[in-house]
Design a protein around this motif. Structure first.
Motif, PDB file in Angstrom:
ATOM      1  N   TRP A  33      -6.298-107.046 -65.582  1.00 40.81           N
ATOM      2  CA  TRP A  33      -7.456-106.151 -65.551  1.00 40.81           C
ATOM      3  C   TRP A  33      -7.837-105.687 -66.943  1.00 40.81           C
ATOM      4  O   TRP A  33      -8.992-105.474 -67.259  1.00 40.81           O
ATOM      5  N   THR A  62     -10.906-106.889 -69.191  1.00 35.86           N
ATOM      6  CA  THR A  62     -12.272-106.335 -69.169  1.00 35.86           C
ATOM      7  C   THR A  62     -12.524-105.468 -70.378  1.00 35.86           C
ATOM      8  O   THR A  62     -13.553-105.591 -71.045  1.00 35.86           O
ATOM      9  N   LEU A  71     -20.040-111.256 -56.945  1.00 35.75           N
ATOM     10  CA  LEU A  71     -18.603-111.541 -57.003  1.00 35.75           C
ATOM     11  C   LEU A  71     -18.225-112.229 -55.694  1.00 35.75           C
ATOM     12  O   LEU A  71     -18.260-111.600 -54.620  1.00 35.75           O
ATOM     13  N   ASN A  76     -14.755-105.575 -59.280  1.00 37.76           N
ATOM     14  CA  ASN A  76     -13.910-106.748 -59.127  1.00 37.76           C
ATOM     15  C   ASN A  76     -14.004-107.327 -57.728  1.00 37.76           C
ATOM     16  O   ASN A  76     -14.482-106.679 -56.785  1.00 37.76           O
ATOM     17  N   THR A 122     -11.111-111.543 -61.085  1.00 38.09           N
ATOM     18  CA  THR A 122     -12.521-111.928 -61.021  1.00 38.09           C
ATOM     19  C   THR A 122     -13.340-110.651 -61.045  1.00 38.09           C
ATOM     20  O   THR A 122     -13.253-109.835 -60.121  1.00 38.09           O
ATOM     21  N   GLN A 123     -14.133-110.477 -62.078  1.00 38.54           N
ATOM     22  CA  GLN A 123     -14.763-109.181 -62.287  1.00 38.54           C
ATOM     23  C   GLN A 123     -16.004-109.274 -63.168  1.00 38.54           C
ATOM     24  O   GLN A 123     -16.239-110.285 -63.855  1.00 38.54           O
ATOM     25  N   ALA A 182      -8.314-109.413 -58.299  1.00 38.30           N
ATOM     26  CA  ALA A 182      -9.089-108.453 -59.111  1.00 38.30           C
ATOM     27  C   ALA A 182      -9.403-108.964 -60.505  1.00 38.30           C
ATOM     28  O   ALA A 182     -10.194-108.340 -61.221  1.00 38.30           O
TER      29      ALA A 182
END
Length: 264
Positions: A11, A14, A124, A166, A132-133, A130
């Motif tokens: 995460w 990002t 999405l 996400n 994929t965001q 998560a």
């Protein structure tokens, strides 16, 4: 778009991606468009030398602004970030302009606050977690260079905002997003102990925007900006001229004398 292949599995990627995007313009040769000047619009706000640029993409991203009372309205059609199959993509845009407060009679108009609001859609979908965001970031940098119509040493004010979605928590197609940043110029001048009668009358503004999309091998992420509005809250110079104050004093004195004679 600045694309990067390879899967992001944390995460924290990002935050790294957004930071890189907001700094990218300083690292790359930016394409730019100068849209010129807009205004003055009532009660006396002028936008000078409005320039958009990007270190990751061709321009226009924001597209030609439409002026309205105390603001500029952009309707982007190609400001987007999209990735699939484990890739990542960063799209960065920047706006530079000056704001001048003065009505058609040459009276000062204060730039009491500056606000940017933006919005768009994101997608999405696919199979993943998560990692994929999408992420959106905005930094509003305001440098006050004139107070009460008099040049001053630059006073810098900065505001920022960001959001992230996400695949696990926010899946979907054509989902709306919104973001805003406000700089309360009057309040910050007061906090800094800068004396003023009217307020800031000129400021240099830099806005950095970024859109980030990160996908996994079997997922897709994309985010698009389709609305971007800059709004100025102005305060006209309502301080009476010295001659007006004298006349008002004479009038009040006359009323007082007349009242005394009536009571007698």
């Amino acid at each position: 778009m600045f694309k990067r292949t390879g899967q992001f599995t944390k995460w924290g990627a990002t935050a790294v991606a957004v930071t890189c995007a907001l700094c990218w313009t300083t690292l790359a040769q930016a394409a730019s468009i100068n849209y010129g000047n807009f205004g003055p619009v009532a009660p006396g706000i002028t936008f000078l030398n409005v320039i958009e640029s990007s270190g990751t993409d061709g321009v226009p991203l924001y597209d030609v602004p439409a002026p309205f009372a105390t603001g500029l309205d952009f309707n982007p059609t190609s400001f987007t970030s999209s990735s699939t199959g484990g890739a990542a993509d960063i799209t960065d845009g920047q706006l530079n302009f000056a704001v001048h407060g003065q009505d058609v009679n040459g009276n000062d108009v204060a730039i009491s606050s500056i606000n940017l609001s933006e919005g768009g859609l994101y997608n999405l979908f696919g199979v993943g977690n998560a990692a994929t965001q999408i992420a959106v970031g905005a930094i509003l940098n305001v440098k006050v260079t004139e107070v009460d119509g008099v040049a001053v040493a630059p006073i810098t004010m900065i505001g920022n905002a960001s959001l992230a979605k996400n695949l696990v928590a926010n899946p979907g197609l054509a989902q709306p997003w919104n973001l805003s940043v406000l700089i309360d110029v009057d309040a910050q001048l007061t906090t800094l102990g800068v004396p003023f009668m009217v307020g800031a009358t000129r400021a240099e503004v830099v806005i950095n925007n970024s859109l980030v999309s990160i996908s996994q091998p079997t997922s897709t992420a994309s985010v698009t900006k389709n609305d971007f509005v800059i709004t100025i809250v102005p305060t006209p110079d309502n301080i009476p001229e010295p001659s007006t104050l004298v006349l008002a004093g004479v009038a009040l004195c006359g009323l007082g004398c007349a009242r005394s004679r009536k009571q007698a």
